[in-house]
Design an enzyme around this catalytic site. Structure first.
Site, PDB file in Angstrom:
ATOM      1  N   GLU A 215       0.889  -1.165   0.000  1.00  0.00           N
ATOM      2  CA  GLU A 215       0.000   0.000   0.000  1.00  0.00           C
ATOM      3  C   GLU A 215       0.916   1.201   0.000  1.00  0.00           C
ATOM      4  O   GLU A 215       1.333   1.682   1.046  1.00  0.00           O
ATOM      5  CB  GLU A 215      -0.931  -0.002   1.207  1.00  0.00           C
ATOM      6  CG  GLU A 215      -2.068   1.018   1.090  1.00  0.00           C
ATOM      7  CD  GLU A 215      -1.638   2.456   1.321  1.00  0.00           C
ATOM      8  OE1 GLU A 215      -1.399   3.183   0.310  1.00  0.00           O
ATOM      9  OE2 GLU A 215      -1.544   2.857   2.479  1.00  0.00           O
TER      10      GLU A 215
ATOM     11  N   GLU B 283       3.698   8.875  -3.181  1.00  0.00           N
ATOM     12  CA  GLU B 283       4.444   8.335  -2.044  1.00  0.00           C
ATOM     13  C   GLU B 283       5.645   7.522  -2.481  1.00  0.00           C
ATOM     14  O   GLU B 283       6.255   6.821  -1.675  1.00  0.00           O
ATOM     15  CB  GLU B 283       3.524   7.473  -1.164  1.00  0.00           C
ATOM     16  CG  GLU B 283       2.571   8.282  -0.314  1.00  0.00           C
ATOM     17  CD  GLU B 283       1.816   7.418   0.674  1.00  0.00           C
ATOM     18  OE1 GLU B 283       2.204   6.249   0.872  1.00  0.00           O
ATOM     19  OE2 GLU B 283       0.841   7.903   1.256  1.00  0.00           O
TER      20      GLU B 283
END
Length: 733
Positions: free
Chosen positions: A185, A194
């Site tokens: 994730e 990210e």
């Protein structure tokens, strides 16, 4: 301006300290940094950002940090100090730099080596992410180990407390062999922000087998081209019309601002709260590109184009974008971020705050005609996505790559997207014009104190004899100078580049101020009452104000109201059991961190994105009289908020209202009285403060007589803090 420079690897980040003593500390640490190797001391982490109070030059950080509310994270909206840690074997001290946005002071607080970052853990329960792995990984890894053990998987699950790019494989490595399943994730609202691409790229090269399976299996990014004056106002400065006794006056943006492509970052919002009436759809939803995580992933820059025919004519301004992920190879299990109008099941939307939707602004608006083919191009590097509109595909015209747009006018570095919207709001501007018209005279000497404000131009056009405006940062001063020049006012309005408390008679050309003006707005403000910094400035400027001088705003009031949130309460809701796994350990860790400090503090949220119902009337809690200096003694209020509607009391919302004159008030919270059912309309340009209750009232229990929320609120002039506590009364046993 006093300024020193700190280095974090290759980054050079300026920090301005409030006084000479702070400057000595700054110079000491700068010297110590350079002397580290000789002392056998290493810097474990340094996370310092610009804090010239009250008006720093924003540092353009990663776009997701814009939404972070931690006062120790880099925020594009507010620049706060972070940490400076020095350590030797067996010893460590953490200096937490904290800027006080209300008083304008900067303090360095020393924490011992056992400091465990309570505030960061507390806020991690709802913040999009905390990027500083040195701070976050250890407590999170410790919690993971305990959760695995509690659920009986210690012999099957190994926790590796490392960044994935540091994991080793082999007989003596962290993993004995390469994995055949990759579960991750790594996503944010923009999907890749990210570091998903470089992390996947590294994993396929070093950590997993060639034919591995990945969960999730595939992601697809979608885009839709729209025209929206509302959203475009978050990116450009519009001409501002002022009606005066001398006729209509127009404040025009400089050509440089019009040409500027804007900030190089996405604006991530809860797009479901934007009314379809606020934009015109110019294209169908277009699948722009997909990433198969089971195969080798590249983090190299690339572009992907989609040819389409506009479904309507208009001006292409904004690209709305989102993504979905297919968890399995067949695509049977899917998770989508699509807004309601593009969702297969609008009534079954899953609310999320970590993953939302993206608003991208085209470098320039372009006219499009219905039915005339165009190409929408999605560009990306290893962390960011941006869009361009072209008449033909990049492959056909040879323009395969396009540089990421970067602001060259400085306005997008100084003004946030909500601030652009606030300046462009004609109703708000008219409130200030009407108020100024009642206090300004032909012989007024005006001093304007707000960051990057056009208030000085309003004062000039309304007939002030002389106007001064204070800009605390060089970048802000340069921007305002461009705007004044574009409107031929460079010799009419004097810009003083200085902190307002430090103004001298020479700065004011020997004049005494007869009208002190402020919106007030300061870039260091995060919570509604932080703009009380204006009160401290007004106190410091008392010596430069003539007897009977007018102050606008004349006063401010702090309001509070108990609300029931539709969804925002989830960010404080414990997980308990998740898919059969007991994660109470994580809940307990977060609650302990909240109890350390956060449970008695309010946090900022743009509530136009988070619908709620009012359960109590809005109530004035404190009033601050700007016509008088800051008092020596605290201002304290204690009372009750009566719950008049059934519902679950999730918390109290607090906001400021500025009384420009007795007849004119500007609200940073409610824009109009609450509707019969309790629905609220919030100021979209400001963040409101939310104080979450520890134990919400149960709506299933019928109200038996009046139920109350007790409050105590205290403003401490010495520190500028607003200390508060709310308690639920009348809760059945």
């Amino acid at each position: 301006m006093d300024c020193s420079f700190w280095y974090y690897f290759s980054n050079v980040i300026p920090i301005t300290l409030a006084d000479k003593n702070k400057m000595l500390i700054s110079k000491y640490f700068q010297w110590l940094w350079g002397f580290c190797s000789f002392l056998n001391v290493y810097v474990s982490h340094c996370f310092l950002v610009s804090v010239p109070s009250p008006a720093p030059t924003p540092i353009l950080g990663h776009h997701d940090l814009e939404r972070s509310v931690s006062t120790r994270c880099v925020c594009k909206e507010v620049n706060w100090p972070g940490y400076f840690s020095l350590s030797k074997p067996g010893a460590m001290k953490v200096f937490c730099g904290r800027a006080n946005p209300t008083t304008g002071s900067v303090e360095w607080l020393e924490e011992d080596e056992h400091y465990d970052y309570h505030q960061e853990i507390a806020r991690s329960s709802y913040a999009d992410m905390l990027h500083d792995k040195d701070r976050v990984f250890k407590p999170m890894a410790d919690a993971a180990v305990k959760i695995v053990e509690k659920n009986g998987f210690s012999d099957k699950i190994k926790i590796i407390n490392k960044h994935s790019t540091e994991v080793t494989v082999g007989p003596d490595g962290d993993m004995p062999c390469r994995a055949n399943i990759l579960i991750t994730e790594l996503f944010d609202t923009e999907l890749i922000g990210e570091g998903a691409l470089p992390s996947y790229e590294h994993a396929h090269k070093h950590l997993v087998q060639e034919n591995c399976e990945a969960v999730p299996h595939r992601a697809t990014i979608y885009a839709q081209l729209v025209e929206s004056r509302k959203m475009w106002s978050w990116n450009k400065l519009f001409p501002i019309c002022i009606h005066t006794s001398r006729g209509e006056q127009i404040i025009n943006p400089p050509a440089e601002l019009d040409r500027c492509p804007g900030a190089p970052s996405v604006y991530d919002i809860q797009l479901n709260q934007v009314s379809p009436a606020d934009f015109t759809v110019l294209s169908h939803v277009l699948p722009m590109f997909s990433v198969d995580f089971s195969k080798q992933v590249s983090s190299s820059a690339a572009c992907h184009s989609q040819q389409f025919e506009p479904v309507a004519s208009g001006r292409a301004q904004v690209v709305l974008s989102w993504w979905d992920i297919e968890m399995d190879p067949e695509g049977k299990i899917k998770c989508t971020m699509a807004p309601f109008w593009a969702h297969s099941d609008p009534e079954g939307l899953q609310w999320r705050d970590h993953w939302m939707q993206c608003v991208y602004f085209l470098p320039q608006e372009e006219p499009v005609s219905q039915g005339s083919a165009l190409c929408l191009v999605a560009h990306h590097d290893d962390y960011c996505v941006w869009y361009s509109l072209q008449r033909s595909s990049p492959e056909e015209n040879g323009r395969v790559a396009q540089m990421r747009p970067v602001c060259d006018c400085q306005a997008h570095l100084l003004w946030t997207r909500p601030r652009f919207g606030e300046i462009n709001d004609p109703d708000r501007t008219e409130q200030y014009v009407q108020a100024l018209g009642t206090v300004l005279t032909p012989d007024s000497v005006c001093l304007c104190v707000s960051d990057g404000s056009l208030l000085s131009m309003l004062a000039h056009h309304l007939g002030a004899q002389k106007v001064f405006t204070v800009e605390s940062s060089a970048a802000s001063q340069r921007l305002m100078k461009k705007i004044f020049q574009a409107n031929h006012l460079e010799d009419k309005i004097t810009i003083v580049e200085k902190r307002p408390e430090l103004l001298t008679s020479e700065d004011l050309e020997g004049r005494m101020v007869s009208l002190l003006l402020a919106e007030p707005f300061f870039t260091t403000s995060l919570l509604p009452w932080h703009n009380l910094y204006f009160w401290y400035v007004r106190t410091a400027l008392d010596q430069h104000m003539e007897p009977g001088a007018v102050v606008m705003p004349q006063a401010a009031s702090l309001y509070a109201m108990v609300v029931e949130f539709r969804d925002l309460w989830r960010i404080r809701s414990p997980c308990g059991d998740c898919e059969g796994f007991d994660v109470h350990i994580m809940d307990d860790m977060i609650q302990r961190a909240l109890d350390f400090r956060e449970s008695k503090e309010a946090e900022p949220h743009p509530l136009w994105e988070y619908p709620c119902r009012s359960l109590s009337p809005a109530q004035r809690i404190l009033t601050f009289d700007f016509q008088q200096p800051v008092p020596q003694q605290p201002l304290r209020a204690e009372g009750y908020l009566e719950l008049q509607r059934p519902g679950r009391s999730h918390g109290a919302v607090l906001w400021m209202e500025y009384h420009l004159t007795p007849e004119h008030t500007v609200s940073t919270g409610l824009l109009r009285p609450v509707e019969d059912q309790g629905d609220c309309q919030w100021n979209p340009h400001c963040k409101q403060a939310v104080y979450f209750f520890r134990t919400p009232l149960d709506p299933k229990v019928p109200l038996q007589g009046p139920q109350m929320v007790h409050y105590t609120v205290e403003f401490v002039p010495h520190t500028g803090d607003v200390i508060m506590e709310f308690g639920l009364l009348g809760v059945p046993d």
